[in-house]
Write a protein that holds these residues in place. Sequence first.
Motif, PDB file in Angstrom:
ATOM      1  N   GLN A 216      -4.349  -4.949  -5.668  1.00 20.70           N
ATOM      2  CA  GLN A 216      -3.029  -4.189  -5.555  1.00 20.70           C
ATOM      3  C   GLN A 216      -3.353  -2.896  -4.931  1.00 20.70           C
ATOM      4  OE1 GLN A 216      -1.934  -3.883  -9.539  1.00 20.70           O
ATOM      5  NE2 GLN A 216      -0.551  -5.873  -9.508  1.00 20.70           N
ATOM      6  N   TYR A 217      -2.250  -2.321  -4.243  1.00 19.86           N
ATOM      7  CA  TYR A 217      -2.587  -1.068  -3.301  1.00 19.86           C
ATOM      8  C   TYR A 217      -1.247  -0.475  -3.499  1.00 19.86           C
ATOM      9  CZ  TYR A 217      -0.087  -3.137   0.543  1.00 19.86           C
ATOM     10  OH  TYR A 217       0.657  -3.709   1.605  1.00 19.86           O
ATOM     11  N   ASP A 218      -1.377   0.925  -3.076  1.00 21.27           N
ATOM     12  CA  ASP A 218      -0.210   1.616  -3.080  1.00 21.27           C
ATOM     13  C   ASP A 218      -0.284   2.710  -2.066  1.00 21.27           C
ATOM     14  OD1 ASP A 218       2.207   3.218  -3.607  1.00 21.27           O
ATOM     15  OD2 ASP A 218       1.721   3.988  -5.630  1.00 21.27           O
ATOM     16  N   VAL A 219       0.558   2.834  -0.871  1.00 23.72           N
ATOM     17  CA  VAL A 219       0.463   3.910  -0.187  1.00 23.72           C
ATOM     18  C   VAL A 219       1.807   4.623  -0.629  1.00 23.72           C
ATOM     19  CG1 VAL A 219       0.333   4.492   2.285  1.00 23.72           C
ATOM     20  CG2 VAL A 219      -0.275   2.382   1.523  1.00 23.72           C
ATOM     21  N   PRO A 220       1.466   6.046  -1.070  1.00 22.99           N
ATOM     22  CA  PRO A 220       2.595   6.922  -1.693  1.00 22.99           C
ATOM     23  C   PRO A 220       2.940   7.692  -0.770  1.00 22.99           C
ATOM     24  CG  PRO A 220       0.429   7.572  -2.617  1.00 22.99           C
ATOM     25  CD  PRO A 220       0.209   6.216  -1.617  1.00 22.99           C
ATOM     26  N   ALA A 221       4.152   8.507  -1.064  1.00 25.77           N
ATOM     27  CA  ALA A 221       4.587   9.644  -0.330  1.00 25.77           C
ATOM     28  C   ALA A 221       4.816   9.615   1.286  1.00 25.77           C
ATOM     29  CB  ALA A 221       3.670  10.853  -0.966  1.00 25.77           C
ATOM     30  N   LEU A 222       5.403   8.336   1.709  1.00 23.31           N
ATOM     31  CA  LEU A 222       5.693   8.278   3.176  1.00 23.31           C
ATOM     32  C   LEU A 222       7.052   8.816   3.554  1.00 23.31           C
ATOM     33  CD1 LEU A 222       4.099   4.629   3.233  1.00 23.31           C
ATOM     34  CD2 LEU A 222       2.822   6.996   4.075  1.00 23.31           C
ATOM     35  N   PRO A 223       7.178   9.539   4.440  1.00 27.98           N
ATOM     36  CA  PRO A 223       8.186   9.830   5.149  1.00 27.98           C
ATOM     37  C   PRO A 223       9.029   8.578   5.553  1.00 27.98           C
ATOM     38  CG  PRO A 223       6.507  10.665   6.413  1.00 27.98           C
ATOM     39  CD  PRO A 223       5.729  10.061   5.270  1.00 27.98           C
ATOM     40  N   PRO A 224      10.245   8.602   5.525  1.00 25.48           N
ATOM     41  CA  PRO A 224      10.976   7.363   6.283  1.00 25.48           C
ATOM     42  C   PRO A 224      10.565   7.010   7.577  1.00 25.48           C
ATOM     43  CG  PRO A 224      12.504   8.833   5.029  1.00 25.48           C
ATOM     44  CD  PRO A 224      11.287   9.615   5.153  1.00 25.48           C
ATOM     45  N   GLY A 225      10.475   5.886   8.086  1.00 25.23           N
ATOM     46  CA  GLY A 225      10.154   5.438   9.343  1.00 25.23           C
ATOM     47  C   GLY A 225       9.561   3.980   9.414  1.00 25.23           C
ATOM     48  N   GLU A 226       9.048   3.439  10.691  1.00 28.41           N
ATOM     49  CA  GLU A 226       8.395   2.343  10.891  1.00 28.41           C
ATOM     50  C   GLU A 226       6.752   2.440  10.855  1.00 28.41           C
ATOM     51  OE1 GLU A 226       8.941  -0.994  14.080  1.00 28.41           O
ATOM     52  OE2 GLU A 226      10.568  -0.190  13.355  1.00 28.41           O
ATOM     53  N   TYR A 227       6.045   1.596  10.088  1.00 23.82           N
ATOM     54  CA  TYR A 227       4.808   1.596   9.867  1.00 23.82           C
ATOM     55  C   TYR A 227       4.126   0.581  10.369  1.00 23.82           C
ATOM     56  CZ  TYR A 227       5.469   5.974   7.366  1.00 23.82           C
ATOM     57  OH  TYR A 227       5.946   7.328   6.702  1.00 23.82           O
ATOM     58  N   LYS A 228       2.630   0.662  10.857  1.00 26.30           N
ATOM     59  CA  LYS A 228       2.018  -0.304  11.036  1.00 26.30           C
ATOM     60  C   LYS A 228       0.862  -0.213  10.089  1.00 26.30           C
ATOM     61  CE  LYS A 228      -1.305  -0.147  14.369  1.00 26.30           C
ATOM     62  NZ  LYS A 228      -2.129  -0.041  15.820  1.00 26.30           N
ATOM     63  N   LEU A 229       0.352  -1.233   9.439  1.00 30.47           N
ATOM     64  CA  LEU A 229      -0.524  -1.513   8.263  1.00 30.47           C
ATOM     65  C   LEU A 229      -1.696  -2.320   9.011  1.00 30.47           C
ATOM     66  CD1 LEU A 229       1.628  -2.148   5.309  1.00 30.47           C
ATOM     67  CD2 LEU A 229       0.494  -0.141   6.035  1.00 30.47           C
ATOM     68  N   GLN A 230      -2.929  -1.871   8.765  1.00 22.54           N
ATOM     69  CA  GLN A 230      -4.087  -2.594   8.942  1.00 22.54           C
ATOM     70  C   GLN A 230      -4.962  -2.816   7.914  1.00 22.54           C
ATOM     71  OE1 GLN A 230      -5.201   0.435  12.203  1.00 22.54           O
ATOM     72  NE2 GLN A 230      -5.592  -1.390  13.575  1.00 22.54           N
ATOM     73  N   PHE A 231      -5.379  -4.156   7.726  1.00 20.77           N
ATOM     74  CA  PHE A 231      -5.982  -4.539   6.404  1.00 20.77           C
ATOM     75  C   PHE A 231      -7.455  -4.916   6.912  1.00 20.77           C
ATOM     76  CE2 PHE A 231      -1.596  -5.074   5.789  1.00 20.77           C
ATOM     77  CZ  PHE A 231      -1.688  -4.632   4.327  1.00 20.77           C
TER      78      PHE A 231
ATOM     79  N   MET B 131      12.922  13.619   0.694  1.00 20.78           N
ATOM     80  CA  MET B 131      12.756  12.138   0.293  1.00 20.78           C
ATOM     81  C   MET B 131      11.792  11.296   0.794  1.00 20.78           C
ATOM     82  SD  MET B 131      15.415  12.228  -1.610  1.00 20.78           S
ATOM     83  CE  MET B 131      16.220  10.983  -2.283  1.00 20.78           C
ATOM     84  N   VAL B 132      11.004  10.535   0.157  1.00 21.01           N
ATOM     85  CA  VAL B 132       9.879   9.768   0.585  1.00 21.01           C
ATOM     86  C   VAL B 132       9.760   8.320  -0.099  1.00 21.01           C
ATOM     87  CG1 VAL B 132       8.242  11.703   0.966  1.00 21.01           C
ATOM     88  CG2 VAL B 132       8.261  10.660  -1.148  1.00 21.01           C
ATOM     89  N   GLY B 133       9.107   7.433   0.567  1.00 20.29           N
ATOM     90  CA  GLY B 133       9.062   6.084   0.255  1.00 20.29           C
ATOM     91  C   GLY B 133       7.696   5.730  -0.091  1.00 20.29           C
ATOM     92  N   SER B 134       7.535   4.570  -0.251  1.00 17.14           N
ATOM     93  CA  SER B 134       5.835   4.038  -0.405  1.00 17.14           C
ATOM     94  C   SER B 134       5.945   2.545   0.081  1.00 17.14           C
ATOM     95  CB  SER B 134       5.489   3.970  -1.697  1.00 17.14           C
ATOM     96  OG  SER B 134       6.293   3.506  -2.829  1.00 17.14           O
ATOM     97  N   ILE B 135       4.765   2.002   0.047  1.00 10.69           N
ATOM     98  CA  ILE B 135       4.490   0.636   0.635  1.00 10.69           C
ATOM     99  C   ILE B 135       3.645   0.272  -0.485  1.00 10.69           C
ATOM    100  CG2 ILE B 135       3.492  -0.870   2.280  1.00 10.69           C
ATOM    101  CD1 ILE B 135       4.140   1.066   4.422  1.00 10.69           C
ATOM    102  N   VAL B 136       3.596  -0.997  -1.116  1.00 10.81           N
ATOM    103  CA  VAL B 136       2.846  -1.293  -2.198  1.00 10.81           C
ATOM    104  C   VAL B 136       2.501  -2.938  -1.952  1.00 10.81           C
ATOM    105  CG1 VAL B 136       3.678   0.061  -3.952  1.00 10.81           C
ATOM    106  CG2 VAL B 136       4.873  -1.827  -3.653  1.00 10.81           C
ATOM    107  N   GLY B 137       1.694  -3.384  -2.469  1.00 17.00           N
ATOM    108  CA  GLY B 137       1.505  -4.938  -2.348  1.00 17.00           C
ATOM    109  C   GLY B 137       0.287  -5.347  -3.004  1.00 17.00           C
ATOM    110  N   THR B 138      -0.021  -6.622  -2.619  1.00 15.07           N
ATOM    111  CA  THR B 138      -1.102  -7.436  -3.285  1.00 15.07           C
ATOM    112  C   THR B 138      -1.863  -8.015  -2.038  1.00 15.07           C
ATOM    113  OG1 THR B 138      -0.199  -7.670  -5.483  1.00 15.07           O
ATOM    114  CG2 THR B 138      -2.235  -8.981  -5.007  1.00 15.07           C
TER     115      THR B 138
END
Length: 90
Positions: free
Chosen positions: A43-58, A1-8
Amino acid sequence: MVGSIVGTVIDEASKKPLAGVLIVATSPALQGEQVVQTNASGQYDVPALPPGEYKLQFTLDHYRNDTQKGVKVPNDHSVTVNISLLPEPI
């Protein structure tokens, strides 16, 4: 199972979407890092991420970088992270 992070990503001053923002996602749950860019609508989409806690740098030239820590991605879900970047003073 995977998740994703999306946003604008928008410009804090003009509230317009920002294209070409580089987003780097890192996590102990992820080998290496995932790198994506915003599209013409900001808009962006970071797909196919394993469950967990992430750090995002923009990052984008002429804007202040932003880091979002503690973004939790659960099994089989998308998490939305919308941000605004401050223009650098000229």
